[in-house]
Design an enzyme around this catalytic site. Sequence first.
Site, short mmCIF file in Angstrom:
data_model
loop_
_atom_site.label_atom_id
_atom_site.label_comp_id
_atom_site.label_asym_id
_atom_site.label_seq_id
_atom_site.Cartn_x
_atom_site.Cartn_y
_atom_site.Cartn_z
CG HIS A 1 -2.04 -1.02 1.06
ND1 HIS A 1 -2.49 -1.79 2.11
CD2 HIS A 1 -2.77 -1.37 -0.03
CE1 HIS A 1 -3.45 -2.59 1.66
NE2 HIS A 1 -3.64 -2.35 0.37
CD GLU B 1 -0.54 0.43 4.40
OE1 GLU B 1 0.18 -0.59 4.44
OE2 GLU B 1 -1.78 0.39 4.25
NE ARG C 1 -6.50 0.06 0.59
CZ ARG C 1 -6.28 -0.68 1.68
NH1 ARG C 1 -5.57 -0.20 2.68
NH2 ARG C 1 -6.75 -1.90 1.76
CG HIS D 1 -0.24 -3.93 5.31
ND1 HIS D 1 -1.14 -3.49 4.38
CD2 HIS D 1 0.13 -5.18 4.91
CE1 HIS D 1 -1.32 -4.42 3.45
NE2 HIS D 1 -0.57 -5.46 3.75
CD GLU E 1 -2.28 -3.21 9.15
OE1 GLU E 1 -1.85 -2.04 9.05
OE2 GLU E 1 -2.84 -3.80 8.21
O1 PAY Z 1 -4.61 -9.14 6.35
O2 PAY Z 1 -6.36 -8.36 7.26
C1 PAY Z 1 -5.31 -8.19 6.65
C2 PAY Z 1 -4.85 -6.82 6.24
C3 PAY Z 1 -5.90 -5.76 6.30
C4 PAY Z 1 -5.35 -4.41 5.82
C5 PAY Z 1 -6.02 -4.11 4.49
O3 PAY Z 1 -5.49 -4.57 3.49
O4 PAY Z 1 -7.07 -3.48 4.44
C6 PAY Z 1 -5.58 -3.36 6.89
C7 PAY Z 1 -5.34 -1.91 6.49
C8 PAY Z 1 -4.02 -1.78 5.74
O5 PAY Z 1 -2.93 -1.80 6.33
O6 PAY Z 1 -4.11 -1.63 4.53
C9 PAY Z 1 -5.32 -0.97 7.70
C10 PAY Z 1 -5.09 0.49 7.35
C11 PAY Z 1 -5.14 1.36 8.57
C12 PAY Z 1 -6.17 0.99 6.38
O7 PAY Z 1 -5.82 1.57 5.33
O8 PAY Z 1 -7.36 0.82 6.66
ZN ZN Z 2 -1.99 -1.66 4.11
#
Ligand code: PAY
Ligand code: ZN
Length: 310
Positions: free
Chosen positions: A69, A72, A127, A197, A271
């Site tokens: 992403h 990040e 993202r 992440h 994370e």
């Molecule tokens: O494996 O459950 C997982 C990862 C989930 C992540 C996602 O891909 O959505 C969580 C988010 C991320 O790091 O991209 C969290 C962050 C804060 C967001 O953008 O919501």
């Molecule tokens: Zn992420």
Amino acid sequence: PRSSSTFYERYHSLENIYFWINRTQQDNPDTVKVILIGSSFEKRPLYVLKLSVNNRPNKKAMWIDCGIHAREWISPAFCLWFVQYSLSFYQSNKEITNILDNMDVYILPVLNPDGYHYTWTTNRMWRKNRSTNMSTKCIGVDLNRNFDANWCTEGASDQPCTEIYCGAFPESEPETQAVADFLRSHKDIVQIYFSIHSYSQMLLFPYSCTLEEAENHSELLEMVREAAQKIQRHYRNIYKYGSGANTIYLAPGGSDDWAYKLGIKYSFTFELQDRGSYGFLLPPSHISKACNEALLAVKTIALKVVEKTQ
Ligand code: PAY
Ligand code: ZN
């Protein structure tokens, strides 16, 4: 006042990360190899660093990817931190020595170079990747929804204009395909998969794509519990832990679930800092502590796997 932070305590442009990859390889020709695993939608190279300290036969391996992403930034910073730490403390730190003696490490510092570049030039909060499609004017696929694990079910979207767009089909994106192809061709040696992440401070394991428990759920839970406990003891910081779907939210098509289903039974998504005060905009002054916390978790889990499989 002049900054006294080191290279690793700053964020770096994509161009400088490419320079760093090249220089790291040149400075460590016996230990570091650079492997080109594919290229991005905008044709930027996807380089993996292979750290290998000996040629023991039948050596296993661990994989770490960063920067899936774009926004990040602490994630690529961690991959650089990990490489630097490994090269500096092999032979003096007994944990990293034990890990590297027993496994090679494959590190992909920037899985989504087009998106990362875009966050440096145009939109800091981007993202997705930067792929275009004839059927829409919206740009980008969420690469962590594009893997073939309950692809595009609840928790992802088939709408190209959303932040969690799953793409036209599983592995539709060149970045996803490059990682998936590499892991498929190395699945017999890769024992551990890490995807880095931010933010939220969580140590997650499969599944994120379903509420069902993974076959070795309790083993994975014990590993992240120990890692989180060590972080709390050493750094006085709290990390939540558990399966993705139960700890953060349903997120189908993620790389960790796909790697797990491929047969990599130790698969994790971390994370990193923080818990939302700065969010994606974590100041450079926090890089060192954030990376050391994640490093401790990686070492704890990798050592456990080395012990179990010896
Ligand atoms: O494996 O459950 C997982 C990862 C989930 C992540 C996602 O891909 O959505 C969580 C988010 C991320 O790091 O991209 C969290 C962050 C804060 C967001 O953008 O919501
Ligand atoms: Zn992420």
